[in-house]
Every structure is written in C-alpha cells, then in structure tokens.
Scaffold this motif. Structure first.
Motif, PDB file in Angstrom:
ATOM      1  N   PRO A 146       0.835  -1.210   0.000  1.00 56.53           N
ATOM      2  CA  PRO A 146       0.000   0.000   0.000  1.00 56.53           C
ATOM      3  C   PRO A 146       0.866   1.255   0.000  1.00 56.53           C
ATOM      4  N   ARG A 147       0.431   2.273  -0.700  1.00 55.91           N
ATOM      5  CA  ARG A 147       1.192   3.524  -0.816  1.00 55.91           C
ATOM      6  C   ARG A 147       0.690   4.530   0.229  1.00 55.91           C
ATOM      7  N   LEU A 148       1.323   4.484   1.397  1.00 57.89           N
ATOM      8  CA  LEU A 148       0.991   5.481   2.417  1.00 57.89           C
ATOM      9  C   LEU A 148       1.601   6.827   2.064  1.00 57.89           C
ATOM     10  N   THR A 153      10.013   2.956   0.674  1.00 55.61           N
ATOM     11  CA  THR A 153      10.762   3.089   1.928  1.00 55.61           C
ATOM     12  C   THR A 153      10.044   4.010   2.913  1.00 55.61           C
ATOM     13  N   GLY A 154       9.354   5.013   2.393  1.00 64.58           N
ATOM     14  CA  GLY A 154       8.573   5.889   3.262  1.00 64.58           C
ATOM     15  C   GLY A 154       7.400   5.154   3.902  1.00 64.58           C
ATOM     16  N   LEU A 159       5.052   2.672   8.831  1.00 63.12           N
ATOM     17  CA  LEU A 159       4.533   1.484   9.518  1.00 63.12           C
ATOM     18  C   LEU A 159       5.357   1.172  10.765  1.00 63.12           C
ATOM     19  N   ALA A 160       6.684   1.217  10.618  1.00 62.89           N
ATOM     20  CA  ALA A 160       7.542   0.930  11.765  1.00 62.89           C
ATOM     21  C   ALA A 160       7.427   2.013  12.830  1.00 62.89           C
TER      22      ALA A 160
END
Length: 575
Positions: A146-148, A153-154, A159-160
């Motif tokens: 999914p493209r947040l 990497t972003g 998420l982390a």
C-alpha cells in the motif's frame, strides 16, 4: 502525562519526515531503528518488567513473518489485513506456551530462557518441513505494498514508526498501572507478590501475550521489507540476542530504556558497515557496550535519571491519624480464622499432622515449638503459599483451602516472613503501597501511596519512605514487613518471628505495635521463640512438635504442660 504528550508529539513530528523528501537511505535506516525499538520494548514487557528472561522472541517474530507470507503470497490477502492476523497467531502461540510453563514453578530463570530458545528451533523445524516454507524460501516481491506515501521506503518507515510509538505508549501505560506494579513485584520476588495479592499467573500471561503480539506485527512488516524469507534467517539467534542487548543497555525496567538501547546499537552497527575499518570499528563498539553494561547494570536511562534527580528529598508529611482511622472503618467485618485437621507433607516428611486451631477477632494466639515443628509450614498453608494435603482452613464463612494465594490475600489474610523479604527494587513506600493496591484494601494508586505513608508513620518508618530495602537495618526491614502486612487492611495477620534479631528496645516497640493492631479487631497468629514476649502478648498458646499440637490453652498453662517441658528440656525435667 507530560511524557505521554512528548511521545505523541515526537511521533507526529517524525511522521512528517517522508513528506519533506527524506532520502531513501535515511528512511530505510530509520525504519530499522523503529523496527528494533518495537522489538526490544516488547521483549521488556515480560522479560524486563517481570524478570522472565526469554530467548524466544525470535519465535513470535518468525511466526508473524510467515503468517504474513502465507496469507499474502500464498492466499492473496492484502498486506495490511494480514498484520492483525500475524499479531493473533503470535499471541495465541505465547498463550499456549504460558498457560503450561507459568504453572510450573521450577521453570523460572535460566530454565525459562532455555525453554523459549528451544521453542524457536522447534517452530523453525516445523516451518521448514511443511508447506509454509518447504526449504526454498518464500518470495513476497509480487505482493502489492500500500502507498501510504510516495516511496516504498517511506511506507515502511511510517509502519515501523507507528508500531514503535504504539509499543512505547503501551510500555509507558503499563509501568504506571496496576499491571506494571504487579509485574515489577514478580520480578523481585514472585512468591511474595502472589501472597501480597498479585494475580501472578494472569499478569504474566497478559505481559507475554502483549510482548508476542507486538513481535508478530513487527515480523509481518519486516517480511514485506526483506521480500524474501528463509528459515535460517528468520529464526536465527540474532533477534533474541539483539533485543536482550538493547534492553539491558538502555534499561529493561524503564519504559524508554529499550528504545534508547535499540537506537544506540542500530546506529553503532550502521556506523561501520564497510571499508577497511569495519571490523575494528564494530569491535570498539562492542567493547564500549560491554563496559556500559558492566558499569551501569541497571541501564543507561535509569542511571541518567538517578543522577539527574540527585539526592532523594524528604517524604511529604501526612496526617496519619485520619488515614488510619479511615482504614479501620473500611476494613472488612472481623472474622475468626479456623484451621481444622490440617495435614501437609513434603516427600516423605510429614510437616503437619492434623493441626487444628482458631484465632478470634482481636485475639493474639502464639504458635510456638522447637525448630522444624511445622510453625512456618502452617503459616504457608494458611496464606496459600503451600496447599494443604488434607483438612480445611476457613476465615469466617469463606473457605481458604484450595484458593490461590492472591485470592486469600484479597479475603483479608496478611503475613510477614521470618527473614524479611521486601521487594528489592521498590522503595519502602512502594513496598507498602503494593499491599494497599492488591490486598483486601484494593486502593487506587494515589490512595494506596497515602495509606502506605500512614502505615510507615505508624511503624516509625515515615522518614525512611524513599529508602531501598538494602539501605534499611534489620529492625527497619522487620517493621517494613509489618507496615506492608497492615496496608492490606487484614482481618487476620500472620506474624512469623517478627521479634527475632531485635534488641530489647526494638522488641518493646514491636510489642507496643502488635497490641495496637489487636485493638483494631485484627486476629493475630503469632509465631515466636522469645518466651517473654509470648507470655506478655498472647491470649492463648498453641504448642507444636513434629507437626502435631501437643498443648493448647492459656500462656502459662500451656508452657507448663508435661509434654511441652519434655520437648523443650527433656524427660529429666518433667515433675
């Protein structure tokens, strides 16, 4: 509250970084920092707080990785939908383990660590030899991410970061809650914590489940990040070793400690990733970490906070009389302690042989006898530390036999120990506040601390409230045990040689306190070898020998019985 607001503000600021075009390298690096922050902090929820040192975090991490891999690559499920399932799988695995292991007292300390490490290898073997992996590994490169934000990497970064912030929020909330207080008590002395009213089995399960669930989510996110899973890499010893080192470095008993340790170690590892000096650089980092762990065994964060706070201030004065009066008014209705035909054996040794006695409200019954006669064993049975083999123990209308120790404490039974057993990392105030929180009083945190201060004043320890147990002398530790027992608002108090080791002046103070306790309508069972105190304090005396009652009655009457004289002095002294 300020710490929680600061954590939220830091999370919001960090969440803005991908929107300003942070280079992919830094997003990946910070992803790994947040990844280890979540793992190390989740590990500390059980291992740091409760002291159950686990090497099984890799099992829950790996369970999360392969759950996401199976659901997304194998079944076509959306990645984000698979993450809660990863948490559930890891949580159920921990509950299954904990439901068995936490019931076995022998499986503590090193044995628990070895068992959890073995579970990691067992799970790895199962995954390797089933369709979950089968040997060649699992590819996730075709699973849509999914493209947040604009860059992959972003997305991983966010998420982390979200998981790390939630994990830190959970750790902070726990440390300031009943659950955290109970876990810290389990860490210092689990058996005493149970007797003081902490539901140790339930609390350990909750901490284990939270720890494993977070590790499962971290594993699920990391599965997508690496995009190719193999059993040797997933279930390697790296995860448990790193989280242990990170937590110990930062301070496993502080909610922020593992996060600091994770950030420092991750940054140190990536500071030397290539070039001719890489090996030397990592060796220097390892040497520095060893020095820090040796010189600051409690971790960086607690050490820095202790230095920043400086010397402890004097505890605020409290109005003792109103609090103690209110405590007396809220104590449950007095009740008689009744032991009927109680038996207890340890292997081939019969410690109790049909012991029967009763203690009425406001009565002091002395339990005397030679060493090894069963006095402490009877106290252990009454308080729930040991189960009776036969017979019944009742408090009023409530049957104590067969109940766990924390339920017995909740019914109004408190005790002291022959050798004082305070919680080593708790201040005197916190030792007593724990009993007010979990005993029959069930006080809220603020009320528990106010009541604890009042009982410390009552026992003459008001100015020692901030002291740790190792800073107290024997007399003060004995009185600390007495204050802790009283803070639970008991209906029955079991005093196990509370006068032993005290000088005459301290004995006089203790006798005065015991009389004051009796005046509050509390039933007192009093184990003591000091005959002067027994004769002075007790309303009745019960004499044990080899687990049997050999005499009972008024103090002087019981001690003059022919059988008692024979046991203490020999047949030649029997008239």
């Amino acid at each position: 509250m300020r710490q929680a607001i600061g954590l939220l503000a830091a999370g919001l600021i960090l969440a803005m970084l991908p929107l300003v075009g942070l280079p992919a390298f830094y997003e990946s690096f910070l992803y790994l920092v947040f990844h280890w922050v979540a793992l190390a902090t989740s590990w500390s929820l059980l291992s740091g707080y409760a002291g159950y040192f686990s090497f099984g975090h890799g099992a829950f991490f790996g369970a999360g990785m392969y759950t996401v891999a199976t659901l997304t690559a194998g079944l076509g499920a959306p990645f984000l939908a698979a993450l809660p399932v990863a948490a559930v799988v890891a949580t159920l695995l921990s509950l299954g383990i904990g439901a068995v292991v936490f019931r076995v007292k022998r499986l503590r300390g090193e044995l628990f660590g070895l068992l959890t490490l073995a579970i990691t290898f067992v799970l790895a073997t199962i995954v390797l030899n089933t369709r979950l992996d089968g040997g060649p590994g699992v590819y996730l490169s075709n699973v849509p991410l999914p493209r947040l934000v604009a860059s992959p990497t972003g997305t991983f970064y966010l998420l982390a970061l979200g998981l790390a912030v939630l994990t830190l929020a959970a750790a902070y909330t726990i440390t300031s809650s009943r659950l955290g207080l109970g876990l810290f008590a389990i860490h210092d002395d689990e058996d005493v914590a149970e007797v003081e009213g902490v539901p140790t089995f339930a609390y350990k399960l909750v901490a284990f489940a939270l720890s494993a669930g977070i590790a499962g989510v971290a594993g699920g996110i990391h599965a997508m990040y690496v995009s190719y899973l193999t059993v040797p890499d997933t279930f390697s010893i790296t995860v448990p070793l790193y989280v242990v080192l990170m937590s110990v470095l930062g301070g496993a008993r502080h909610w922020l400690g593992p996060a600091v340790g994770a950030a420092l170690i991750t940054a140190s590892l990536y500071a030397f990733t290539g070039g001719q000096q890489a090996i030397l650089g990592r060796a220097v980092v390892a040497f520095v970490l060893i020095l820090i762990v040796l010189l600051l065994p409690e971790g960086l964060v607690p050490a820095v906070l202790r230095r920043a706070r400086g010397q402890r201030g004097r505890t605020a004065d409290v109005a003792v009389a109103p609090i103690l009066a209110a405590a007396g008014a809220r104590t449950e209705a007095p009740a008689t302690l009744d032991c009927r035909d109680v038996w207890r054996a340890f292997g081939g040794i019969q410690a109790l042989r049909g012991v029967s006695l009763s203690v009425a409200p406001g009565e002091i019954v002395a339990l005397v006898g030679p060493n090894g006669s069963g006095k402490t064993t009877l106290i252990n049975v009454i308080s729930g530390h040991h189960a009776a083999d036969r017979g019944r123990v009742e408090l009023g209308a409530a049957t104590l036999t067969g109940r766990p120790a924390h339920e017995i404490a909740g019914l109004g039974v408190s005790r002291t120990y022959q050798i004082p057993r305070p919680f080593a990392h708790f201040s005197a105030l916190d030792n007593v506040a724990l009993a007010a929180t979990f005993g029959s009083a069930r006080c809220a945190p603020a009320e528990a601390r106010a009541e604890a201060r009042a009982w410390l004043e009552f026992t003459g320890l008001g100015r020692r409230a901030a002291a740790l147990p190792h800073e107290l002398n024997l007399h003060e530790r004995k009185f600390l045990e007495l204050a802790r027992a009283l803070a639970g608002r008991p209906r029955v108090i079991l005093l196990d040689e509370v006068l032993s080791g005290l000088n005459p002046g301290e004995i006089a103070s203790a006798v005065h306190l015991i009389r004051q306790i009796r005046e509050r309508g509390v039933a007192i069972l009093f184990v003591e070898h000091l005959m002067r105190a027994v004769l002075e304090l007790s309303d009745r005396v019960v004499v044990l020998n080899e687990g049997e009652v050999i005499a009972a009655g008024g103090p002087r009457e019981a001690m003059r019985a022919a059988r008692v004289i024979e046991v203490y002095l020999g047949k030649a002294h029997v008239a």
